[in-house]
Design a protein around this motif. Sequence first.
Motif, PDB file in Angstrom:
ATOM      1  N   ASP A 116      54.660  66.642  37.836  1.00  0.00           N
ATOM      2  CA  ASP A 116      54.285  65.845  36.655  1.00  0.00           C
ATOM      3  C   ASP A 116      55.385  64.868  36.258  1.00  0.00           C
ATOM      4  OD1 ASP A 116      51.935  67.337  36.568  1.00  0.00           O
ATOM      5  OD2 ASP A 116      52.759  68.784  35.158  1.00  0.00           O
ATOM      6  N   ALA A 117      56.031  64.263  37.249  1.00  0.00           N
ATOM      7  CA  ALA A 117      57.102  63.312  36.962  1.00  0.00           C
ATOM      8  C   ALA A 117      56.544  62.100  36.223  1.00  0.00           C
ATOM      9  CB  ALA A 117      57.786  62.868  38.251  1.00  0.00           C
ATOM     10  N   ALA A 118      57.265  61.671  35.207  1.00  0.00           N
ATOM     11  CA  ALA A 118      56.833  60.529  34.397  1.00  0.00           C
ATOM     12  C   ALA A 118      58.074  59.843  33.841  1.00  0.00           C
ATOM     13  CB  ALA A 118      55.921  60.987  33.259  1.00  0.00           C
ATOM     14  N   GLY A 119      57.865  58.673  33.251  1.00  0.00           N
ATOM     15  CA  GLY A 119      58.969  57.960  32.620  1.00  0.00           C
ATOM     16  C   GLY A 119      59.236  56.636  33.271  1.00  0.00           C
ATOM     17  N   GLY A 120      60.498  56.243  33.293  1.00  0.00           N
ATOM     18  CA  GLY A 120      60.882  54.950  33.809  1.00  0.00           C
ATOM     19  C   GLY A 120      61.510  54.072  32.746  1.00  0.00           C
ATOM     20  N   THR A 121      61.748  54.649  31.544  1.00  0.00           N
ATOM     21  CA  THR A 121      62.381  53.891  30.477  1.00  0.00           C
ATOM     22  C   THR A 121      63.894  53.912  30.646  1.00  0.00           C
ATOM     23  OG1 THR A 121      62.446  55.854  29.059  1.00  0.00           O
ATOM     24  CG2 THR A 121      60.522  54.415  28.873  1.00  0.00           C
ATOM     25  N   GLU A 122      64.559  52.951  30.023  1.00  0.00           N
ATOM     26  CA  GLU A 122      66.001  52.854  30.132  1.00  0.00           C
ATOM     27  C   GLU A 122      66.695  53.569  28.979  1.00  0.00           C
ATOM     28  OE1 GLU A 122      66.966  48.724  30.435  1.00  0.00           O
ATOM     29  OE2 GLU A 122      66.578  48.651  32.592  1.00  0.00           O
ATOM     30  N   LYS A 123      67.856  54.152  29.275  1.00  0.00           N
ATOM     31  CA  LYS A 123      68.684  54.764  28.235  1.00  0.00           C
ATOM     32  C   LYS A 123      70.144  54.529  28.596  1.00  0.00           C
ATOM     33  CE  LYS A 123      69.303  59.448  30.110  1.00  0.00           C
ATOM     34  NZ  LYS A 123      69.208  60.897  29.804  1.00  0.00           N
ATOM     35  N   ARG A 124      70.986  54.492  27.583  1.00  0.00           N
ATOM     36  CA  ARG A 124      72.403  54.251  27.819  1.00  0.00           C
ATOM     37  C   ARG A 124      73.140  55.573  27.968  1.00  0.00           C
ATOM     38  NH1 ARG A 124      75.756  50.243  28.117  1.00  0.00           N
ATOM     39  NH2 ARG A 124      74.090  48.768  27.678  1.00  0.00           N
ATOM     40  N   PHE A 125      74.063  55.612  28.946  1.00  0.00           N
ATOM     41  CA  PHE A 125      74.921  56.771  29.164  1.00  0.00           C
ATOM     42  C   PHE A 125      76.332  56.240  29.351  1.00  0.00           C
ATOM     43  CE2 PHE A 125      76.972  59.899  32.006  1.00  0.00           C
ATOM     44  CZ  PHE A 125      76.848  61.025  31.212  1.00  0.00           C
ATOM     45  N   GLY A 126      77.129  56.284  28.285  1.00  0.00           N
ATOM     46  CA  GLY A 126      78.443  55.656  28.348  1.00  0.00           C
ATOM     47  C   GLY A 126      78.292  54.162  28.572  1.00  0.00           C
ATOM     48  N   LYS A 127      78.937  53.651  29.611  1.00  0.00           N
ATOM     49  CA  LYS A 127      78.853  52.230  29.920  1.00  0.00           C
ATOM     50  C   LYS A 127      77.690  51.898  30.847  1.00  0.00           C
ATOM     51  CE  LYS A 127      83.834  51.407  29.414  1.00  0.00           C
ATOM     52  NZ  LYS A 127      85.076  50.916  30.083  1.00  0.00           N
ATOM     53  N   GLU A 128      76.978  52.936  31.307  1.00  0.00           N
ATOM     54  CA  GLU A 128      75.881  52.722  32.252  1.00  0.00           C
ATOM     55  C   GLU A 128      74.535  52.689  31.541  1.00  0.00           C
ATOM     56  OE1 GLU A 128      76.614  54.548  36.503  1.00  0.00           O
ATOM     57  OE2 GLU A 128      76.842  56.103  34.981  1.00  0.00           O
ATOM     58  N   VAL A 129      73.600  52.008  32.158  1.00  0.00           N
ATOM     59  CA  VAL A 129      72.202  52.063  31.736  1.00  0.00           C
ATOM     60  C   VAL A 129      71.439  52.832  32.794  1.00  0.00           C
ATOM     61  CG1 VAL A 129      70.124  50.751  31.214  1.00  0.00           C
ATOM     62  CG2 VAL A 129      72.345  49.912  30.447  1.00  0.00           C
ATOM     63  N   LEU A 130      70.860  53.959  32.400  1.00  0.00           N
ATOM     64  CA  LEU A 130      70.137  54.823  33.330  1.00  0.00           C
ATOM     65  C   LEU A 130      68.637  54.651  33.143  1.00  0.00           C
ATOM     66  CD1 LEU A 130      72.153  58.158  32.846  1.00  0.00           C
ATOM     67  CD2 LEU A 130      72.688  56.205  34.326  1.00  0.00           C
ATOM     68  N   THR A 131      67.891  54.957  34.184  1.00  0.00           N
ATOM     69  CA  THR A 131      66.441  55.037  34.087  1.00  0.00           C
ATOM     70  C   THR A 131      66.067  56.503  33.930  1.00  0.00           C
ATOM     71  OG1 THR A 131      66.226  53.110  35.539  1.00  0.00           O
ATOM     72  CG2 THR A 131      64.249  54.400  35.134  1.00  0.00           C
ATOM     73  N   ALA A 132      65.344  56.812  32.861  1.00  0.00           N
ATOM     74  CA  ALA A 132      65.065  58.200  32.498  1.00  0.00           C
ATOM     75  C   ALA A 132      63.693  58.638  32.990  1.00  0.00           C
ATOM     76  CB  ALA A 132      65.144  58.362  30.985  1.00  0.00           C
ATOM     77  N   TYR A 133      63.646  59.868  33.506  1.00  0.00           N
ATOM     78  CA  TYR A 133      62.395  60.470  33.952  1.00  0.00           C
ATOM     79  C   TYR A 133      62.325  61.902  33.439  1.00  0.00           C
ATOM     80  CZ  TYR A 133      62.423  56.553  37.198  1.00  0.00           C
ATOM     81  OH  TYR A 133      62.463  55.279  37.730  1.00  0.00           O
ATOM     82  N   ILE A 134      61.127  62.401  33.283  1.00  0.00           N
ATOM     83  CA  ILE A 134      60.914  63.784  32.882  1.00  0.00           C
ATOM     84  C   ILE A 134      59.954  64.448  33.863  1.00  0.00           C
ATOM     85  CG2 ILE A 134      61.339  63.338  30.438  1.00  0.00           C
ATOM     86  CD1 ILE A 134      58.284  63.402  30.014  1.00  0.00           C
ATOM     87  N   GLY A 135      59.906  65.773  33.812  1.00  0.00           N
ATOM     88  CA  GLY A 135      58.995  66.509  34.675  1.00  0.00           C
ATOM     89  C   GLY A 135      59.118  67.998  34.422  1.00  0.00           C
ATOM     90  N   LYS A 136      58.572  68.790  35.331  1.00  0.00           N
ATOM     91  CA  LYS A 136      58.602  70.240  35.218  1.00  0.00           C
ATOM     92  C   LYS A 136      59.124  70.841  36.521  1.00  0.00           C
ATOM     93  CE  LYS A 136      54.559  70.251  32.151  1.00  0.00           C
ATOM     94  NZ  LYS A 136      53.141  70.695  31.994  1.00  0.00           N
ATOM     95  N   VAL A 137      59.977  71.875  36.391  1.00  0.00           N
ATOM     96  CA  VAL A 137      60.578  72.513  37.560  1.00  0.00           C
ATOM     97  C   VAL A 137      60.223  73.995  37.558  1.00  0.00           C
ATOM     98  CG1 VAL A 137      62.742  73.034  38.759  1.00  0.00           C
ATOM     99  CG2 VAL A 137      62.489  70.871  37.541  1.00  0.00           C
ATOM    100  N   PRO A 138      59.777  74.550  38.685  1.00  0.00           N
ATOM    101  CA  PRO A 138      59.427  75.978  38.742  1.00  0.00           C
ATOM    102  C   PRO A 138      60.629  76.865  38.456  1.00  0.00           C
ATOM    103  CG  PRO A 138      58.573  74.802  40.665  1.00  0.00           C
ATOM    104  CD  PRO A 138      59.506  73.864  39.963  1.00  0.00           C
ATOM    105  N   GLY A 139      60.372  77.994  37.786  1.00  0.00           N
ATOM    106  CA  GLY A 139      61.432  78.932  37.449  1.00  0.00           C
ATOM    107  C   GLY A 139      62.153  79.472  38.670  1.00  0.00           C
ATOM    108  N   ALA A 140      61.448  79.648  39.775  1.00  0.00           N
ATOM    109  CA  ALA A 140      62.082  80.176  40.989  1.00  0.00           C
ATOM    110  C   ALA A 140      63.172  79.240  41.501  1.00  0.00           C
ATOM    111  CB  ALA A 140      61.031  80.405  42.071  1.00  0.00           C
ATOM    112  N   VAL A 141      62.964  77.926  41.354  1.00  0.00           N
ATOM    113  CA  VAL A 141      63.964  76.945  41.784  1.00  0.00           C
ATOM    114  C   VAL A 141      65.187  77.023  40.881  1.00  0.00           C
ATOM    115  CG1 VAL A 141      64.440  74.483  42.039  1.00  0.00           C
ATOM    116  CG2 VAL A 141      62.235  75.411  42.766  1.00  0.00           C
ATOM    117  N   VAL A 142      64.955  77.101  39.579  1.00  0.00           N
ATOM    118  CA  VAL A 142      66.051  77.196  38.615  1.00  0.00           C
ATOM    119  C   VAL A 142      66.859  78.472  38.840  1.00  0.00           C
ATOM    120  CG1 VAL A 142      66.607  77.409  36.168  1.00  0.00           C
ATOM    121  CG2 VAL A 142      64.826  75.818  36.910  1.00  0.00           C
ATOM    122  N   LYS A 143      66.173  79.566  39.048  1.00  0.00           N
ATOM    123  CA  LYS A 143      66.862  80.848  39.235  1.00  0.00           C
ATOM    124  C   LYS A 143      67.682  80.856  40.520  1.00  0.00           C
ATOM    125  CE  LYS A 143      66.149  85.823  38.836  1.00  0.00           C
ATOM    126  NZ  LYS A 143      65.153  86.907  38.602  1.00  0.00           N
TER     127      LYS A 143
END
Length: 228
Positions: A144-171
């Motif tokens: 369910d990846a989505a996004g593509g908006t810009e956000k600032r991180f320090g001196k950089e401008v990043l492109t932001a995305y969101i999504g969902k990650v399975p618990g097994a991968v995180v663990k």
Amino acid sequence: MRRRAVLAAVLLPVAVVACSGEKKAAADPAAALAAAKTTLDGAQAVTLDLKSDKPIPSGHNGVSAAKGTGLIDPTTPKFQGTVSAVVSGAPVTTDVITIGDTTWMKLFTPTFTKVDLKALNAPNPGSFFKPDTGLSQILAKTSDAAGGTEKRFGKEVLTAYIGKVPGAVVKSLLNLGADTSTYAAEFGIAEGNQLRTAKLTGPFYDTGDSSYEIVLTDYGKTVEIAQP
């Protein structure tokens, strides 16, 4: 004058279309994450800064922070840096070196000593830097990846995305969380398809949701990591 006005009326829409065509279109979210995975897997080395937004809950062991350099390798990834954690109820910050599956720490000792991370129920920070099964897998296994908006991180401008990650991968990465849970993911992609920030939020413990945020910098800046 009337001829000039008519000519301007004809050319103005063409100019607007041309200028708008020069604006960079937002990348497809899934394609952007895939490109970031490819860049990370091929980076050879990165500097990692990992932090939890909350203290380790009472009665639990876990990693709260880690910072150092990882060398990316499909067979023998390496890490050298510091790790902060709660071990057997005691908060510690220790120097760590990992080479493949072998780990040395200055855990309650002035010099590096080989330790068994499995016995400590702790993740191997070097495993973050193994392509396909390390940190980059969260990019490939995000749904369910989505996004593509810009956000600032320090001196950089990043492109932001969101999504969902399975618990097994995180663990598998943090040795925390539940296999059956789903974790919210936020990514910041820098110029050159570099994954700069990754934030995972969900039930890492049985005390409610918390977040781990990872910042990756210094792509390609290798250091020598040798057995102590």
